[in-house]
Structure formats: structure tokens, C-alpha cells
Write a protein that holds these residues in place. Structure first.
Motif, PDB file in Angstrom:
ATOM      1  N   LEU A 216      28.430  76.437  19.697  1.00 50.77           N
ATOM      2  CA  LEU A 216      28.140  76.525  18.264  1.00 50.77           C
ATOM      3  C   LEU A 216      29.105  77.488  17.569  1.00 50.77           C
ATOM      4  CD1 LEU A 216      26.431  75.823  15.822  1.00 50.77           C
ATOM      5  CD2 LEU A 216      24.789  77.567  16.530  1.00 50.77           C
ATOM      6  N   VAL A 217      29.391  78.613  18.193  1.00 50.43           N
ATOM      7  CA  VAL A 217      30.303  79.589  17.594  1.00 50.43           C
ATOM      8  C   VAL A 217      31.721  79.021  17.537  1.00 50.43           C
ATOM      9  CG1 VAL A 217      31.277  81.901  17.847  1.00 50.43           C
ATOM     10  CG2 VAL A 217      28.847  81.530  18.289  1.00 50.43           C
ATOM     11  N   THR A 218      32.105  78.230  18.534  1.00 50.26           N
ATOM     12  CA  THR A 218      33.401  77.553  18.484  1.00 50.26           C
ATOM     13  C   THR A 218      33.448  76.574  17.315  1.00 50.26           C
ATOM     14  OG1 THR A 218      33.712  77.766  20.872  1.00 50.26           O
ATOM     15  CG2 THR A 218      35.014  76.077  19.755  1.00 50.26           C
ATOM     16  N   ALA A 219      32.333  75.890  17.059  1.00 52.47           N
ATOM     17  CA  ALA A 219      32.255  75.001  15.896  1.00 52.47           C
ATOM     18  C   ALA A 219      32.477  75.785  14.609  1.00 52.47           C
ATOM     19  CB  ALA A 219      30.898  74.295  15.865  1.00 52.47           C
ATOM     20  N   ALA A 220      31.908  76.993  14.530  1.00 55.07           N
ATOM     21  CA  ALA A 220      32.085  77.830  13.343  1.00 55.07           C
ATOM     22  C   ALA A 220      33.542  78.265  13.196  1.00 55.07           C
ATOM     23  CB  ALA A 220      31.169  79.047  13.420  1.00 55.07           C
ATOM     24  N   TYR A 221      34.185  78.587  14.300  1.00 50.79           N
ATOM     25  CA  TYR A 221      35.613  78.934  14.268  1.00 50.79           C
ATOM     26  C   TYR A 221      36.425  77.756  13.726  1.00 50.79           C
ATOM     27  CZ  TYR A 221      40.085  80.842  15.996  1.00 50.79           C
ATOM     28  OH  TYR A 221      41.375  81.331  16.093  1.00 50.79           O
ATOM     29  N   LEU A 222      36.128  76.552  14.206  1.00 50.88           N
ATOM     30  CA  LEU A 222      36.823  75.363  13.717  1.00 50.88           C
ATOM     31  C   LEU A 222      36.569  75.143  12.229  1.00 50.88           C
ATOM     32  CD1 LEU A 222      36.137  72.963  16.725  1.00 50.88           C
ATOM     33  CD2 LEU A 222      38.375  73.816  15.998  1.00 50.88           C
ATOM     34  N   LEU A 223      35.355  75.425  11.784  1.00 52.40           N
ATOM     35  CA  LEU A 223      35.038  75.304  10.358  1.00 52.40           C
ATOM     36  C   LEU A 223      35.915  76.233   9.530  1.00 52.40           C
ATOM     37  CD1 LEU A 223      33.329  74.472   7.890  1.00 52.40           C
ATOM     38  CD2 LEU A 223      31.654  76.206   8.586  1.00 52.40           C
ATOM     39  N   GLY A 224      36.047  77.470   9.971  1.00 52.14           N
ATOM     40  CA  GLY A 224      36.902  78.408   9.244  1.00 52.14           C
ATOM     41  C   GLY A 224      38.333  77.933   9.166  1.00 52.14           C
ATOM     42  N   GLY A 225      38.824  77.352  10.259  1.00 46.69           N
ATOM     43  CA  GLY A 225      40.196  76.848  10.266  1.00 46.69           C
ATOM     44  C   GLY A 225      40.394  75.671   9.333  1.00 46.69           C
ATOM     45  N   MET A 226      39.453  74.716   9.370  1.00 47.99           N
ATOM     46  CA  MET A 226      39.642  73.536   8.507  1.00 47.99           C
ATOM     47  C   MET A 226      39.480  73.909   7.033  1.00 47.99           C
ATOM     48  SD  MET A 226      36.211  71.137   9.019  1.00 47.99           S
ATOM     49  CE  MET A 226      35.801  71.481  10.729  1.00 47.99           C
ATOM     50  N   THR A 267      30.167  69.689   7.733  1.00 50.13           N
ATOM     51  CA  THR A 267      30.287  70.536   8.919  1.00 50.13           C
ATOM     52  C   THR A 267      29.575  71.863   8.708  1.00 50.13           C
ATOM     53  OG1 THR A 267      32.425  69.528   9.452  1.00 50.13           O
ATOM     54  CG2 THR A 267      31.912  71.614  10.518  1.00 50.13           C
ATOM     55  N   ARG A 268      29.752  72.453   7.550  1.00 51.89           N
ATOM     56  CA  ARG A 268      29.076  73.720   7.255  1.00 51.89           C
ATOM     57  C   ARG A 268      27.557  73.548   7.298  1.00 51.89           C
ATOM     58  NH1 ARG A 268      30.138  78.423   5.449  1.00 51.89           N
ATOM     59  NH2 ARG A 268      32.325  77.938   4.965  1.00 51.89           N
ATOM     60  N   ALA A 269      27.060  72.476   6.733  1.00 54.80           N
ATOM     61  CA  ALA A 269      25.616  72.249   6.726  1.00 54.80           C
ATOM     62  C   ALA A 269      25.070  72.131   8.150  1.00 54.80           C
ATOM     63  CB  ALA A 269      25.287  70.993   5.928  1.00 54.80           C
ATOM     64  N   SER A 270      25.786  71.433   9.018  1.00 57.88           N
ATOM     65  CA  SER A 270      25.343  71.268  10.402  1.00 57.88           C
ATOM     66  C   SER A 270      25.330  72.595  11.148  1.00 57.88           C
ATOM     67  CB  SER A 270      26.251  70.277  11.135  1.00 57.88           C
ATOM     68  OG  SER A 270      26.103  68.978  10.615  1.00 57.88           O
ATOM     69  N   ILE A 271      26.365  73.412  10.944  1.00 62.08           N
ATOM     70  CA  ILE A 271      26.448  74.697  11.640  1.00 62.08           C
ATOM     71  C   ILE A 271      25.388  75.663  11.131  1.00 62.08           C
ATOM     72  CG2 ILE A 271      27.915  76.738  11.968  1.00 62.08           C
ATOM     73  CD1 ILE A 271      30.309  74.762  12.000  1.00 62.08           C
ATOM     74  N   ASP A 272      25.218  75.730   9.820  1.00 64.67           N
ATOM     75  CA  ASP A 272      24.189  76.619   9.262  1.00 64.67           C
ATOM     76  C   ASP A 272      22.802  76.231   9.758  1.00 64.67           C
ATOM     77  OD1 ASP A 272      26.142  77.997   7.910  1.00 64.67           O
ATOM     78  OD2 ASP A 272      25.690  77.140   5.935  1.00 64.67           O
ATOM     79  N   SER A 273      22.536  74.933   9.816  1.00 65.19           N
ATOM     80  CA  SER A 273      21.238  74.455  10.279  1.00 65.19           C
ATOM     81  C   SER A 273      21.014  74.809  11.748  1.00 65.19           C
ATOM     82  CB  SER A 273      21.145  72.938  10.081  1.00 65.19           C
ATOM     83  OG  SER A 273      19.954  72.424  10.628  1.00 65.19           O
ATOM     84  N   ALA A 274      22.051  74.618  12.565  1.00 70.09           N
ATOM     85  CA  ALA A 274      21.920  74.920  13.993  1.00 70.09           C
ATOM     86  C   ALA A 274      21.733  76.413  14.229  1.00 70.09           C
ATOM     87  CB  ALA A 274      23.152  74.420  14.743  1.00 70.09           C
ATOM     88  N   ALA A 275      22.487  77.241  13.517  1.00 69.31           N
ATOM     89  CA  ALA A 275      22.346  78.687  13.678  1.00 69.31           C
ATOM     90  C   ALA A 275      20.951  79.146  13.282  1.00 69.31           C
ATOM     91  CB  ALA A 275      23.404  79.410  12.842  1.00 69.31           C
ATOM     92  N   ALA A 276      20.431  78.591  12.199  1.00 66.01           N
ATOM     93  CA  ALA A 276      19.079  78.943  11.766  1.00 66.01           C
ATOM     94  C   ALA A 276      18.046  78.518  12.809  1.00 66.01           C
ATOM     95  CB  ALA A 276      18.772  78.293  10.423  1.00 66.01           C
ATOM     96  N   ALA A 277      18.257  77.347  13.416  1.00 64.85           N
ATOM     97  CA  ALA A 277      17.323  76.863  14.435  1.00 64.85           C
ATOM     98  C   ALA A 277      17.321  77.776  15.655  1.00 64.85           C
ATOM     99  CB  ALA A 277      17.687  75.435  14.834  1.00 64.85           C
ATOM    100  N   LEU A 278      18.499  78.170  16.111  1.00 70.19           N
ATOM    101  CA  LEU A 278      18.577  79.050  17.280  1.00 70.19           C
ATOM    102  C   LEU A 278      17.978  80.414  16.982  1.00 70.19           C
ATOM    103  CD1 LEU A 278      20.300  76.760  18.397  1.00 70.19           C
ATOM    104  CD2 LEU A 278      21.889  78.478  19.286  1.00 70.19           C
ATOM    105  N   ASP A 279      18.240  80.936  15.793  1.00 69.85           N
ATOM    106  CA  ASP A 279      17.678  82.241  15.429  1.00 69.85           C
ATOM    107  C   ASP A 279      16.160  82.181  15.278  1.00 69.85           C
ATOM    108  OD1 ASP A 279      19.970  83.799  15.488  1.00 69.85           O
ATOM    109  OD2 ASP A 279      20.516  83.327  13.420  1.00 69.85           O
TER     110      ASP A 279
END
Length: 357
Positions: A216-226, A267-279
Motif C-alpha cells: 500500500l505504501v508503494t502505491a502511495a509512492y507511485l501516486l506521488g510520482g504520477m 488512484t488517490r481515492a483507492s489509497i485513502d480508502s485502503a489506508a483508512a481501512a487498515l487504520d
């Protein structure tokens, strides 16, 4: 979560993002990144130490063990900023190792790792495109990111149906290193158990959870790059002229830019949702589905967005001297790290049986 708690959480994430400006200021140049390419170890050991001093390596480690004890959302926010700056230091794999050592009660090189004084990598992967950890005692461990700069390796081994964890000094088993598209390196390690020290009898659950978070954190890194590549592209479209007109006024290019913006937003919506779910404590299939949905989208979108940005730049985008190409190369390396888009789509479907093919 109350409104006050929500505001406090948002402030925490904002502060983490702001702290990243010391390493990767938004809009800063990429000279440091360029200078480190194709060199060993491929990153700045002094800057990695600074990351330790700022608490980034132990962001997810409990405070009782010397970490910051913060959430997945904070870690994703930090990774997004680092992705925007193409930071090559191995923060994500080292944070994974820190979580494993924390699960061992803080044994081994955890204090040195949290301080940034030791680069500790977990040698878990035996074949391409998997999140499974066989733990074979004699199988080479592959795809170790930035292995040329490792000080210690953590080695999961299958013993009696459980996954034990061993610590192995890098000087006792130098990995074979090969270059990657972005100028970094990956290592292949042949385990040397004679020089290994056992840290724990069973880290199977802890490793599975840490791999999910790393994906998931790698996905966030990719989001920042794109997102950064797209911002550079918009600036180019607003200034480049052709046939006496700003090319950003051409309707065909506006449509393509709108498609790119949509990919970034989804992509941002998917990552934010996943991070919230894990937290919030998601476990089992719910946890796996949330992570895999985000990683599959980020892996696919990062390649699509960065390639589109190259094309929108025209010929100059294909040259190595132009920064847009660096984001494509990074996406090519990280898209498959901790699972490709196809692997995570399969895992999402397996974890979400109510979703039809």
C-alpha cells in the motif's frame, strides 16, 4: 472517530507531509536523484540517517520500542511526498524490516535501523510477482531493493510449519546486484545460515501484515510520482507554443490531460480508502481486498499516466535529460514491487467473492 479526532489526524498527516520537504521539496529539482543513478549503493547513507532521526523508518513501530507509533495514513502521506521527489533511499523496505523486528520484541538491529545507522532488508521473496513467503532454507532470495547498500538481512525460514526469523550480516553473504531501469539496484541473496542468528520462532502473521502495508505504501509512492509528472506536464502544456498557439489550448490535448487527471484522482481515492481501512483495524479478506484494490490501480495507473505525460511532452519527453522520463522509469521499477497489478487483481477477486468477474 469524532470531528476533533479527525482534525487531529489530518493535522498529523499534514505535518508528516511538511517534514518531507526537507528531503524532497515539492517542485524541487532532481539533480541529487540524477547524481545517484547507476552508482553504488544508489542512495545517500547520510540522508537515510536523517530519515531515521526524523522518525520516518519507525513511523509504524510502537513508541515503546522507539518508534513513532503512527498510522498507515501517515506513512502513505510521507511516501507520496517522497514519490513526488523520486527519493531513492530504501525507506519502504526498511520500514517493513522495522515492523518485523518490532514483532520480535525489538531484538536484533532495530535500534540501529530506527536511527538510520543500519540498512536492514528482509530477504523474503523467492520468485517473481508474489506475496507468498515459502521460507525455503536453501533458495536464493530475489529482488532485494537497493541491496548494494545493505548492512543486515532478515531471513524468514520455514521451521515446523512456522516462519522463523533470522538475522544475517551483509558482510557474511554479499548479494549479487543488478541495475534497474531507474538507476538503482536489486540484489539476489544466497542464504548463509551458518552465520545467521535466530530472532523469533514465528513471524508469519507479522510478515504478512508488513507486506500488505509495504504494498500500500508503494502505491502511495507511485501516486506521488504520477501526480508530480502530471503537474510538470500541465506546466509544459501552458507554456509550449506550436503554430503560434499555446498547445494546452488544443482540444485533443485537453481531453488527454483530463483522462490523466481522472487516473490520478481514482488512484488517490483507492489509497485513502485502503489506508483508512487498515487504520480502522480491517483484517483478513477485507484487509487484503483494500490493499490489493489500491495497489492494482496504482501499478496500472502509474505506468499509464507517466507514459501519457511523456507523449504530451512530445519528443523532448523521451530524452534522458528531461525529468518527465525519470518518473516513467521509476514506475517501471516499482509497479511490480510487492505484487503486480495482475496479481493484486486476482487477490482482490479471491478476497471479494461477491464481486463478479
Amino acid at each position: 472517530m469524532s470531528a476533533a479526532e479527525t482534525d487531529d489526524r489530518a493535522e498529523s498527516i499534514r505535518m508528516i507531509r511538511d517534514s518531507a520537504a526537507a528531503v524532497a521539496p515539492r517542485g524541487g529539482d532532481l539533480k541529487r536523484v540524477r547524481d545517484l543513478r547507476w552508482q553504488d549503493p544508489g542512495f545517500d547513507a547520510g540522508l537515510f540517517r536523517q530519515m531515521g532521526e526524523m522518525g520516518w523508518i519507525g513511523l509504524r513501530v510502537p513508541e515503546a520500542l522507539g518508534g513513532a507509533g503512527l498510522g498507515v495514513a501517515e506513512m502513505c502521506g510521507l511516501a507520496e511526498e517522497l514519490g513526488a521527489g523520486l527519493v531513492p533511499e530504501p525507506l519502504i523496505p526498511c520500514a517493513l524490516s522495522a515492523q518485523l523486528l518490532a514483532a520480535c520484541g525489538g531484538k536484533g538491529r532495530l535500534p540501529a535501523l530506527l536511527a538510520g545507522d543500519a540498512v536492514v532488508l528482509t530477504a523474503w521473496q523467492e520468485r517473481a510477482d508474489t506475496l507468498e513467503v515459502p521460507g525455503s532454507p536453501d533458495a536464493p532470495r530475489r529482488f532485494l531493493p537497493m541491496a548494494a547498500g545493505a548492512d543486515v538481512f532478515l531471513l524468514p525460514l520455514r521451521e515446523g510449519g512456522r516462519l522463523a526469523l533470522y538475522e544475517l550480516p551483509a558482510e557474511r553473504c554479499a548479494p549479487a546486484v543488478e541495475r534497474t531501469q531507474d538507476g538503482g539496484n536489486l540484489g539476489t541473496l544466497q542464504p548463509n545460515l551458518q552465520d545467521a542468528t535466530k530472532l523469533a520462532d514465528d513471524v508469519g502473521t507479522a510478515l504478512a501484515d508488513a507486506l500488505d502495508e509495504a504494498a500500500l505504501v508503494t502505491a502511495a509512492y507511485l501516486l506521488g510520482g504520477m501526480e508530480r509528472a502530471f503537474a510538470m506536464t500541465l506546466d509544459y502544456l501552458k507554456t509550449r507554443q506550436q503554430f503560434g498557439k499555446i498547445i494546452g489550448t488544443f482540444q485533443a490535448l485537453q481531453h488527454r490531460a483530463a483522462d490523466v487527471r481522472m487516473q490520478v484522482a481514482l488512484t488517490r481515492a483507492s489509497i485513502d480508502s485502503a489506508a483508512a481501512a487498515l487504520d480502522a483495524g480491517a483484517a483478513g479478506d477485507a484487509r487484503r481486498a483494500a490493499v490489493s484494490r489500491a495497489k492494482a490501480r496504482a501499478a496500472e495507473a502509474s505506468l499509464r499516466v507517466t507514459r501519457e505525460c511523456i507523449q504530451l511532452h512530445g519528443g523532448i519527453g523521451y530524452t534522458d535529460d528531461y525529468d518527465a522520463g525519470l518518473y516513467l522509469r521509476k514506475a517501471m521499477v516499482l509497479a511490480n514491487q510487492y505484487g503486480s497489478a495482475s496479481l493484486h487483481r486476482r487477490r482482490f477477486m479471491a478476497a471479494s467473492p461477491e464481486v463478479e468477474e
